[in-house]
Scaffold this motif. Structure first.
Motif, short mmCIF file in Angstrom:
data_model
loop_
_atom_site.label_atom_id
_atom_site.label_comp_id
_atom_site.label_asym_id
_atom_site.label_seq_id
_atom_site.Cartn_x
_atom_site.Cartn_y
_atom_site.Cartn_z
N CYS A 8 -3.94 0.83 -1.32
CA CYS A 8 -4.04 0.84 -2.77
C CYS A 8 -4.97 -0.29 -3.21
O CYS A 8 -5.42 -1.08 -2.39
N HIS A 11 -3.93 -3.81 -1.96
CA HIS A 11 -3.89 -4.16 -0.54
C HIS A 11 -5.20 -3.92 0.20
O HIS A 11 -5.24 -3.99 1.42
N CYS A 42 -0.50 4.24 0.34
CA CYS A 42 -0.97 2.99 0.92
C CYS A 42 -0.23 2.68 2.21
O CYS A 42 0.95 2.98 2.33
N TYR A 44 0.55 -0.17 3.22
CA TYR A 44 1.26 -1.45 3.05
C TYR A 44 2.38 -1.39 2.03
O TYR A 44 3.21 -2.27 1.96
N CYS A 45 2.32 -0.37 1.16
CA CYS A 45 3.37 -0.22 0.17
C CYS A 45 3.50 1.26 -0.18
O CYS A 45 2.90 2.11 0.48
ZN LIG Z 1 -0.48 -1.16 -1.31
#
Ligand SMILES: [Zn+2]
Length: 64
Positions: A8, A11, A42, A44-45
């Motif tokens: 996203c 990140h 994403c 990472y999230c």
């Molecule tokens: Zn993210």
């Protein structure tokens, strides 16, 4: 070898860092089209991915 990292807005720097650390080279990265990013999250999230980080272009070149 990893192919691409999706991230996203928040990140993308982390994704770039991860790539450089893992591969030792600087990756290409591009903004995803709205339609393409709609179903990608994403790495990472849980947010929607906005960027694709990776050397997908050179990868397809080798496969030809
Ligand atoms: Zn993210």
């Amino acid at each position: 070898m990893r192919s691409v990292i999706y991230s996203c807005e928040e990140h993308v720097e982390e994704a770039l860092d991860d790539w450089v650390y893992g591969e030792g080279t600087f990756p290409e990265f591009e903004k995803l089209e709205d339609i393409a990013s709609m179903c990608i999250t994403c790495g990472y999230c849980k947010n929607r991915a906005i960027y694709m980080v990776g050397n997908e272009c050179s990868d397809t070149k080798y496969r030809k």
